[in-house]
Design a protein around this motif. Structure first.
Motif, PDB file in Angstrom:
ATOM      1  N   TRP A  78     -20.228  -5.532  22.336  1.00 26.83           N
ATOM      2  CA  TRP A  78     -18.969  -4.799  22.430  1.00 26.83           C
ATOM      3  C   TRP A  78     -19.195  -3.352  21.983  1.00 26.83           C
ATOM      4  N   ASP A 135     -12.370  -6.254  18.928  1.00 28.20           N
ATOM      5  CA  ASP A 135     -12.968  -7.594  19.117  1.00 28.20           C
ATOM      6  C   ASP A 135     -13.782  -8.011  17.892  1.00 28.20           C
ATOM      7  N   CYS A 182     -13.666  -8.617  28.050  1.00 31.52           N
ATOM      8  CA  CYS A 182     -14.482  -8.353  26.857  1.00 31.52           C
ATOM      9  C   CYS A 182     -14.314  -9.492  25.859  1.00 31.52           C
ATOM     10  N   ASN A 193      -4.975  -5.497  24.223  1.00 27.48           N
ATOM     11  CA  ASN A 193      -5.266  -4.067  24.046  1.00 27.48           C
ATOM     12  C   ASN A 193      -4.641  -3.187  25.124  1.00 27.48           C
ATOM     13  N   GLY A 251     -10.376  -3.807  29.785  1.00 25.06           N
ATOM     14  CA  GLY A 251     -11.511  -3.046  29.256  1.00 25.06           C
ATOM     15  C   GLY A 251     -12.802  -3.289  30.023  1.00 25.06           C
ATOM     16  N   GLN A 269      -4.995  -5.129  19.507  1.00 24.91           N
ATOM     17  CA  GLN A 269      -6.406  -4.840  19.311  1.00 24.91           C
ATOM     18  C   GLN A 269      -6.771  -3.490  19.930  1.00 24.91           C
ATOM     19  N   CYS A 284      -8.735  -0.712  21.819  1.00 25.73           N
ATOM     20  CA  CYS A 284      -9.894  -0.549  22.725  1.00 25.73           C
ATOM     21  C   CYS A 284     -10.202   0.942  22.693  1.00 25.73           C
ATOM     22  N   PRO A 285     -11.086   1.378  21.768  1.00 25.04           N
ATOM     23  CA  PRO A 285     -11.279   2.817  21.572  1.00 25.04           C
ATOM     24  C   PRO A 285     -11.894   3.532  22.773  1.00 25.04           C
ATOM     25  N   TYR A 311     -11.166   2.901  26.200  1.00 22.78           N
ATOM     26  CA  TYR A 311     -10.273   3.136  27.352  1.00 22.78           C
ATOM     27  C   TYR A 311      -8.812   3.337  26.984  1.00 22.78           C
TER      28      TYR A 311
HETATM   29 FE1  SF4 Z   1     -14.078  -3.835  25.839  1.00 25.36          FE
HETATM   30 FE2  SF4 Z   1     -12.661  -1.725  25.072  1.00 25.36          FE
HETATM   31 FE3  SF4 Z   1     -13.776  -3.311  23.264  1.00 25.36          FE
HETATM   32 FE4  SF4 Z   1     -15.322  -1.735  24.753  1.00 25.36          FE
HETATM   33  S1  SF4 Z   1     -13.817  -1.059  23.247  1.00 25.36           S
HETATM   34  S2  SF4 Z   1     -15.703  -3.910  24.280  1.00 25.36           S
HETATM   35  S3  SF4 Z   1     -14.193  -1.759  26.714  1.00 25.36           S
HETATM   36  S4  SF4 Z   1     -12.154  -3.882  24.708  1.00 25.36           S
END
Ligand code: SF4
Length: 313
Positions: A21, A27, A56, A126, A130, A203, A205-206, A208
């Motif tokens: 990840w 996550d 993810c 998120n 992702g 959560q 998702c940094p 996107y």
């Molecule tokens: Fe997936 Fe976003 Fe986590 Fe990267 S930051 S693993 S794209 S959910």
């Protein structure tokens, strides 16, 4: 007599691979919380099965030292249902993303709530897909535009809590991936609950989603943490008398109202809970032998179980 030792977090750790990840992804927080919750629950790794969908989040079973199955997009609940009915002694955790569960898997989401099989469902929410580079997911609000989108979203979001209430889920909670202690407690409560338990886990998702960031949840722009614990305000989502329709309706209305609270304050914790017969109870009432038999009776790790399947043909 030898005393069985309780498992520790280390017993659930996978040491020969590192999670695939992005740095800072929520996550990691959910993975850590799952391992801590399993240790607190006191089940041995071979008594646990983690099932995932695609996204993810779908990689999570690879990083927990239990039985695991990485299934198809949107099908995690069907597989978790089958696993639990085949071996009711297993602790079953289903794991998926918001796109996986509330999008392609939405029909299965609704009918899993109606069925009430005894397992726990963790949704990594998120707001984006992702794994496929940040398209709007079913939980992205109309008008939101994250950095991966050329234009703002033009359709409304699903309210997962509202959908879960109307589908019949008997344990509905919201957690936050970065609030570890609270998330561990929620997962333990969900596993202890008898029936299908949903935790919608916010959560970051940094990579996107540049709107629902750690700073957003910390409330850097408003000077206080946005997330707050429902229990701290005396909220009680549990139905204490499941035969009292007035109490059920009042608790469902309160949970629905809380699910729309967003902005400067975002509630966390158990929004709704009720003890009702499970799907397994229903089957047992018609076929009492179901309580004592398991598709996997007599199975051992590594053995060919194809002959055991004949029992339920
Ligand atoms: Fe997936 Fe976003 Fe986590 Fe990267 S930051 S693993 S794209 S959910």
């Amino acid at each position: 007599m030898a005393v069985a030792t309780l498992p520790t977090v280390k017993d659930f750790a996978v040491t020969d691979s590192h999670p695939d990840w992005c740095g800072g992804c929520g996550d990691f927080g959910i993975l850590n919380a799952v391992k801590q919750a399993l240790a607190q629950r006191g089940r041995a790794p071979h008594d646990v099965m983690v099932v995932s969908g695609i996204g993810c989040s779908g990689k999570l079973p690879h990083y927990v030292r239990t039985y695991g199955l990485h299934t198809l997009h949107g099908r995690v609940l069907n597989v978790a249902t089958g696993v639990k009915l085949a071996n009711r002694d297993l602790e079953v955790l289903a794991v998926g993303g918001d796109g996986d569960g509330y999008g392609i898997g939405a029909g299965y989401f609704v009918n899993s709530g109606r069925r009430n099989v005894d397992f726990t469902y963790l949704v990594h929410n998120n707001g984006v897909y992702g794994l496929t580079k940040g398209q709007a997911s079913p939980t992205m609000q109309r008008g939101m535009q994250v950095k991966s989108m050329p234009e703002p979203a033009i359709i409304d979001a699903v309210n997962p809590i509202g959908l879960a209430i109307s589908s019949g889920y008997t344990f509905i909670a919201r957690g936050y991936a970065m609030a570890q202690r609270e998330l561990v407690g929620l997962i333990v409560q969900a596993m202890e609950h008898r029936g299908t338990a949903l935790i919608d886990i916010l959560q970051p998702c940094p990579v996107y989603n540049d709107l629902l960031t750690i700073d957003f949840f910390r409330g850097r722009d408003i000077g206080h943490q946005r997330t707050y614990a429902l229990a701290d305000e005396g909220y009680d989502g549990k139905v204490h008398d499941p035969s009292n329709i007035d109490e059920i309706v009042a608790k469902q209305q309160a949970a629905l109202a809380k699910s729309y609270e967003w902005g400067d304050r975002i509630p966390m914790g158990v929004l709704y809970q009720i003890d009702l017969p499970t799907f397994e109870d229903g089957v047992t009432s018609r076929r009492p032998e179901f309580e004592k038999t398991s598709l996997m009776d007599g199975a051992r790790p590594g053995m060919d179980v194809s002959s055991l399947e004949d029992r339920f043909r």
